[in-house]
Design an enzyme around this catalytic site. Sequence first.
Site, PDB file in Angstrom:
ATOM      1  N   PRO A  10       0.648  -1.164  -0.045  1.00 33.50           N
ATOM      2  CA  PRO A  10      -0.196   0.079  -0.027  1.00 33.50           C
ATOM      3  C   PRO A  10       0.761   1.151  -0.128  1.00 33.50           C
ATOM      4  O   PRO A  10       1.932   1.301   0.542  1.00 33.50           O
ATOM      5  CB  PRO A  10      -0.989  -0.185   1.315  1.00 33.50           C
ATOM      6  N   ARG A  18       4.908  11.248  -2.438  1.00 34.73           N
ATOM      7  CA  ARG A  18       4.692  10.952  -1.139  1.00 34.73           C
ATOM      8  C   ARG A  18       5.837  11.279  -0.170  1.00 34.73           C
ATOM      9  O   ARG A  18       6.849  10.633  -0.480  1.00 34.73           O
ATOM     10  CB  ARG A  18       3.989   9.406  -1.039  1.00 34.73           C
ATOM     11  N   TYR A  23      10.978   9.169   1.434  1.00 37.25           N
ATOM     12  CA  TYR A  23      11.001   8.369   0.233  1.00 37.25           C
ATOM     13  C   TYR A  23      11.818   8.753  -0.899  1.00 37.25           C
ATOM     14  O   TYR A  23      11.984   7.972  -1.875  1.00 37.25           O
ATOM     15  CB  TYR A  23       9.641   7.710   0.109  1.00 37.25           C
ATOM     16  N   ASN A  74       8.014  -5.335  -0.598  1.00 34.77           N
ATOM     17  CA  ASN A  74       7.723  -4.264   0.258  1.00 34.77           C
ATOM     18  C   ASN A  74       6.411  -4.391   0.957  1.00 34.77           C
ATOM     19  O   ASN A  74       5.597  -3.862   0.079  1.00 34.77           O
ATOM     20  CB  ASN A  74       8.262  -2.963  -0.363  1.00 34.77           C
ATOM     21  N   ALA A  77       2.889  -0.390   5.090  1.00 35.26           N
ATOM     22  CA  ALA A  77       2.500  -0.608   6.544  1.00 35.26           C
ATOM     23  C   ALA A  77       2.299  -1.891   7.087  1.00 35.26           C
ATOM     24  O   ALA A  77       2.257  -2.115   8.145  1.00 35.26           O
ATOM     25  CB  ALA A  77       1.498   0.316   6.680  1.00 35.26           C
ATOM     26  N   HIS A  80       4.427  -4.074   9.386  1.00 32.11           N
ATOM     27  CA  HIS A  80       4.397  -4.149  11.088  1.00 32.11           C
ATOM     28  C   HIS A  80       3.176  -4.656  11.607  1.00 32.11           C
ATOM     29  O   HIS A  80       3.451  -4.834  12.872  1.00 32.11           O
ATOM     30  CB  HIS A  80       4.276  -2.455  11.203  1.00 32.11           C
ATOM     31  N   ASP A  87       1.974 -15.396   7.344  1.00 32.29           N
ATOM     32  CA  ASP A  87       1.572 -16.643   7.137  1.00 32.29           C
ATOM     33  C   ASP A  87       1.525 -17.389   5.726  1.00 32.29           C
ATOM     34  O   ASP A  87       1.815 -18.290   5.379  1.00 32.29           O
ATOM     35  CB  ASP A  87       0.071 -16.799   7.797  1.00 32.29           C
ATOM     36  N   GLU A  98      12.775  -8.866   2.095  1.00 33.86           N
ATOM     37  CA  GLU A  98      11.903  -7.906   2.631  1.00 33.86           C
ATOM     38  C   GLU A  98      12.738  -6.817   2.344  1.00 33.86           C
ATOM     39  O   GLU A  98      13.838  -6.645   2.525  1.00 33.86           O
ATOM     40  CB  GLU A  98      11.591  -8.088   4.013  1.00 33.86           C
ATOM     41  N   HIS A 100      12.700  -2.262   2.225  1.00 28.94           N
ATOM     42  CA  HIS A 100      12.003  -0.928   2.570  1.00 28.94           C
ATOM     43  C   HIS A 100      13.022   0.190   2.079  1.00 28.94           C
ATOM     44  O   HIS A 100      13.963   0.010   2.123  1.00 28.94           O
ATOM     45  CB  HIS A 100      11.945  -0.907   4.079  1.00 28.94           C
ATOM     46  N   SER A 102      13.018   3.179   3.399  1.00 26.38           N
ATOM     47  CA  SER A 102      13.451   3.992   4.428  1.00 26.38           C
ATOM     48  C   SER A 102      13.884   3.082   5.354  1.00 26.38           C
ATOM     49  O   SER A 102      13.774   1.736   5.553  1.00 26.38           O
ATOM     50  CB  SER A 102      12.406   4.717   4.891  1.00 26.38           C
ATOM     51  N   ARG A 107      13.178   5.387  12.347  1.00 22.52           N
ATOM     52  CA  ARG A 107      11.678   6.228  12.129  1.00 22.52           C
ATOM     53  C   ARG A 107      11.086   5.997  13.644  1.00 22.52           C
ATOM     54  O   ARG A 107      11.573   5.659  14.696  1.00 22.52           O
ATOM     55  CB  ARG A 107      10.898   5.739  11.037  1.00 22.52           C
ATOM     56  N   ARG A 111       7.167   1.535  13.866  1.00 23.64           N
ATOM     57  CA  ARG A 111       7.768   0.853  12.433  1.00 23.64           C
ATOM     58  C   ARG A 111       9.061  -0.173  12.936  1.00 23.64           C
ATOM     59  O   ARG A 111       9.631  -0.687  11.950  1.00 23.64           O
ATOM     60  CB  ARG A 111       8.332   1.871  11.541  1.00 23.64           C
TER      61      ARG A 111
HETATM   62  C1  DQA Z   1       8.170   1.235   3.926  1.00 20.84           C
HETATM   63  C2  DQA Z   1       8.283   1.490   5.267  1.00 20.84           C
HETATM   64  C3  DQA Z   1       6.857   1.362   6.104  1.00 20.84           C
HETATM   65  O1  DQA Z   1       6.987   1.588   7.511  1.00 20.84           O
HETATM   66  C4  DQA Z   1       5.718   2.328   5.370  1.00 20.84           C
HETATM   67  O2  DQA Z   1       4.437   2.176   6.092  1.00 20.84           O
HETATM   68  C5  DQA Z   1       5.748   2.253   3.822  1.00 20.84           C
HETATM   69  C6  DQA Z   1       7.128   2.210   3.338  1.00 20.84           C
HETATM   70  C7  DQA Z   1       9.445   1.596   3.249  1.00 20.84           C
HETATM   71  O3  DQA Z   1       9.300   1.171   2.080  1.00 20.84           O
HETATM   72  O4  DQA Z   1      10.234   2.409   3.588  1.00 20.84           O
HETATM   73  O5  DQA Z   1       4.772   2.415   3.304  1.00 20.84           O
HETATM   74  O6  DQA Z   1       7.866   0.024   3.624  1.00 20.84           O
END
Ligand code: DQA
Length: 142
Positions: A10, A18, A23, A74, A77, A80, A87, A98, A100, A102, A107, A111
């Site tokens: 999302p 954004r 980002y 990725n 949110a 978290h 699962d 995984e 991200h 950021s 942060r 997070r």
């Molecule tokens: C994110 C980090 C998440 O905490 C956040 O909700 C995002 C982007 C990142 O790529 O840094 O939507 O996954």
Amino acid sequence: MKKVLIVNGPNLNLLGTREKDVYGTETLEDIAKRVSIEAEKLRLDIRFIQTNHEGEIIDKIHEAKGKFDVLIINPGAYTHYSIAIRDAIKAVEIAAIEVHLSNIYSREEFRHQSVIAPVCKGQICGFGGYGYILALNAAANL
Ligand code: DQA
């Protein structure tokens, strides 16, 4: 050829506009282009998708079973708190990475926890769009 599914969760469709201070200015389309150039170099067959819906992420993970060798995700949110995505990854037994943009550990405290990381081979965070390039290289070397 190794097949890699790259799933973006999302709000990642809003990259470029954004929270640019967090980002950056690169759009998801820019990242997808970089990823496809790198995938060619690494001889990986990739599929790059984005959805804002948890159930759709889960469906795509289920469909990947037997079709993809590696999942790069990725989860936005959902990282978290989505036990359902965790699962799904565990259930399909596909090696997952995984990503991200950021550094989630520098942060807000909410997070700092990833419920996804324990079912992944590893996690890459804090390098912006380049994190996807790092993840592809990790996928190639798994
Ligand atoms: C994110 C980090 C998440 O905490 C956040 O909700 C995002 C982007 C990142 O790529 O840094 O939507 O996954």
